[in-house]
Design an enzyme around this catalytic site. Structure first.
Site, PDB file in Angstrom:
ATOM      1  N   LYS A  22    -112.740 -44.197  -8.418  1.00  0.00           N
ATOM      2  CA  LYS A  22    -112.529 -45.303  -9.361  1.00  0.00           C
ATOM      3  C   LYS A  22    -112.255 -46.582  -8.572  1.00  0.00           C
ATOM      4  O   LYS A  22    -111.551 -46.540  -7.545  1.00  0.00           O
ATOM      5  CB  LYS A  22    -111.344 -44.963 -10.268  1.00  0.00           C
ATOM      6  CG  LYS A  22    -111.124 -45.935 -11.421  1.00  0.00           C
ATOM      7  CD  LYS A  22    -109.993 -45.443 -12.328  1.00  0.00           C
ATOM      8  CE  LYS A  22    -109.740 -46.376 -13.485  1.00  0.00           C
ATOM      9  NZ  LYS A  22    -108.650 -45.898 -14.373  1.00  0.00           N
TER      10      LYS A  22
ATOM     11  N   SER B  75    -109.764 -45.574 -19.314  1.00  0.00           N
ATOM     12  CA  SER B  75    -110.458 -46.549 -18.518  1.00  0.00           C
ATOM     13  C   SER B  75    -111.317 -45.959 -17.401  1.00  0.00           C
ATOM     14  O   SER B  75    -112.187 -46.647 -16.868  1.00  0.00           O
ATOM     15  CB  SER B  75    -109.436 -47.510 -17.887  1.00  0.00           C
ATOM     16  OG  SER B  75    -108.592 -46.805 -17.012  1.00  0.00           O
TER      17      SER B  75
ATOM     18  N   SER C 267    -106.118 -42.434 -19.328  1.00  0.00           N
ATOM     19  CA  SER C 267    -107.392 -42.874 -18.755  1.00  0.00           C
ATOM     20  C   SER C 267    -108.163 -41.846 -17.945  1.00  0.00           C
ATOM     21  O   SER C 267    -109.302 -42.099 -17.559  1.00  0.00           O
ATOM     22  CB  SER C 267    -107.170 -44.098 -17.873  1.00  0.00           C
ATOM     23  OG  SER C 267    -107.139 -45.236 -18.675  1.00  0.00           O
TER      24      SER C 267
HETATM   25  N1  GLN Z   1    -106.253 -46.651 -23.043  1.00  0.00           N
HETATM   26  C1  GLN Z   1    -104.947 -46.892 -22.520  1.00  0.00           C
HETATM   27  C2  GLN Z   1    -104.711 -48.353 -22.348  1.00  0.00           C
HETATM   28  O1  GLN Z   1    -105.560 -49.094 -22.710  1.00  0.00           O
HETATM   29  C3  GLN Z   1    -104.745 -46.133 -21.259  1.00  0.00           C
HETATM   30  C4  GLN Z   1    -105.199 -46.847 -20.057  1.00  0.00           C
HETATM   31  C5  GLN Z   1    -104.953 -46.087 -18.794  1.00  0.00           C
HETATM   32  O2  GLN Z   1    -104.508 -44.934 -18.807  1.00  0.00           O
HETATM   33  N2  GLN Z   1    -105.181 -46.747 -17.675  1.00  0.00           N
HETATM   34  O3  GLN Z   1    -103.717 -48.769 -21.871  1.00  0.00           O
END
Ligand code: GLN
Length: 475
Positions: free
Chosen positions: A82, A157, A181
């Site tokens: 990532k 994400s 995420s």
């Molecule tokens: N979807 C969640 C957010 O928008 C989780 C994001 C993440 O785990 N980086 O914060």
């Protein structure tokens, strides 16, 4: 073409092939590059390949390790990372314009461990900008598509890290998980994703989003693959003050196969009926192979989304203050330093990142600190206590990973509240700091994957691997 998914070659099988010479490291890397070249035009899971210098030097190292008998199970295995994890000398953009030309000056600890194990870091995965989002639509470099249906999001994400596994570009990848995420994109893309105990994997060299919540973790096709990567990247790191010391990693090894399900929390508005049906079928299947399933109640669960969206915003606003247009990346000089700061940040950050910085600054401002931030921290402590109690009665908690399967691109991007609700089952895990895994559990009537989430108590990833391997056989 060697399709990792079709042939279901696990990294252990690939390792055997590499060891007995029926496959060479070069051939494996070439196949990976070919699959990526073929598929990524449509899917856009990746932001770019790592430099040929890096890839070639790793190939040489891997060959040397096979030659001198020091190869690990990850030696010669292509891995995608990532783009918020630093790899020395390589671009690391966090899918943000503000870091468009940023090259990392050192390796993250997890990267150092992968390199030492002989893995071949091959490409950078797309993501929501600075890991803020649940669909990769917040990437400054274009949305990743779900390989099961290109009109759908891959989740986020870490959407790129999940999608590249689903289309067979590499056998394993790394993502980060602050509120879901890793698990939610794993669920949407039909792959396995692990979020480890907070403190298990070093955060050194990982761009911070919510420092008390962030964890790096692996994606793969199988629980075993994910476990193998986990074993290599985990461990104490003096460079991360929140890294767990060795003595905190010891446990009794007991697993009584008791699963707790917060039934009233799961049966709620907004959870798709097909998801519920699939989840209940999964529980029935688990019962048939010897698992006991019981209803549990955790009162504070209802508050966790609010808690998350206060604590995370607060941490985001402070962590992202460092991107000031002077020290890193994009710079829009203004007449004064404060103008430069404003202009660089306005030009460099996308709308979701700006929204979170503003809200975080608000919840931390004097007069509101007690009303929001402190209250959220109190609720967090209460939730931790409730989890501890529940884990005296059960070994594992199960929920669907997400309330729906992959939604359409554009469906939620104009409605942040509905996007935030998609995290309802995953965020409690980060608030409490426990480990959880998402495992594919079949497909819906539109042929999109479902995922089930198993949650264990601190340091009990072993239970996740056991239940995960049992569960995999049921679908
Ligand atoms: N979807 C969640 C957010 O928008 C989780 C994001 C993440 O785990 N980086 O914060």
């Amino acid at each position: 073409m060697l399709d990792f998914r079709k042939y279901m070659k696990t990294i252990k099988q690939l390792h055997e092939d590499l060891k007995n010479g029926s496959l060479t490291v070069e051939a494996l890397v070439d196949e990976s590059k070919k699959t990526i070249g073929d598929k990524d035009k449509d899917i856009h899971a990746l932001l770019g390949m790592y430099s040929e210098d890096l890839i070639n030097s790793q190939i040489e190292k891997a060959k040397g390790m096979f030659a001198d008998g020091t190869a690990t199970v990850l030696t010669g295995i292509p891995v995608v990372i990532k783009d918020n994890i630093l790899v020395k000398g390589e671009l690391a953009t966090a899918a943000s314009k503000i870091l468009e030309n940023y090259h990392a000056t050192y390796d993250a600890t997890v990267i150092k461990r992968l390199k030492e194990a002989g893995a071949i870091l091959i490409a950078r995965a797309n993501m929501d900008e600075f890991a803020m989002g649940g669909s990769t639509e917040n990437s400054a470099y274009g949305t990743t598509k779900n390989p099961h249906n290109i009109n759908r999001v891959p989740g986020g994400s870490s959407g790129g890290s999940a999608a590249v596994i689903a289309y067979g570009g590499v056998p394993v990848s790394l993502g980060t998980d602050t509120g879901g995420s890793i698990r939610q994109p794993a669920s949407f893309c039909g792959v396995v994703g692990l979020k480890t105990t907070y403190g298990d994997n070093s955060r050194y060299g990982v761009m911070a989003m919510g420092s008390s919540l962030d964890q790096v973790g692996p994606f793969g096709k199988t629980v075993e693959d994910v476990e193998e990567v986990y074993k290599i990247i985990t461990g104490n790191d003096p460079l991360d003050a929140t890294s767990l010391p060795l003595e905190k990693r010891k446990h009794d090894g007991i697993f009584n196969k008791k699963i707790g399900v917060p039934i009233s929390f799961i049966n709620r508005e907004g959870v798709d009926s097909e998801v519920l049906k699939n989840f209940n079928e999964s529980l029935e299947k688990l019962k048939k192979v010897g698992y006991e399933v019981k209803d549990i109640s955790i009162n504070q669960l209802e508050k966790t989304l609010s808690v998350y969206y206060i604590i995370m915003f607060a941490e985001v606003s402070s962590n992202l203050a460092r991107y000031d247009g002077i020290r890193y990346g994009l710079s829009h000089p203004g007449e004064t330093s404060i103008r430069s700061y404003f202009e660089s940040r306005t030009a460099g950050f996308g709308p979701e990142v700006r929204r979170r910085i503003l809200l975080g600054t608000y919840v931390l401002s004097s007069g509101y600190y007690d009303a929001y931030y402190n209250k959220a921290n109190i609720a967090r402590e209460l939730l931790k206590k409730e989890f501890e109690k529940v884990f005296e009665e059960v070994d594992i908690i199960a929920t669907p990973t997400a309330p729906t399967t992959a939604f359409a691109i554009g469906e939620k991007s104009q409605d942040p509240m509905s996007m935030y609700l998609a995290d309802i089952f995953t965020v409690p895990v980060n608030i409490v700091g426990v480990p959880a895994i998402s495992i594919p559990s079949g497909k819906d009537t539109s042929d999109l994957p479902f995922g089930i989430q198993f949650i264990a108590s601190h340091g009990r990833e072993d239970r996740l691997f056991t239940v995960g391997k049992d569960f995999e056989k049921l679908y």
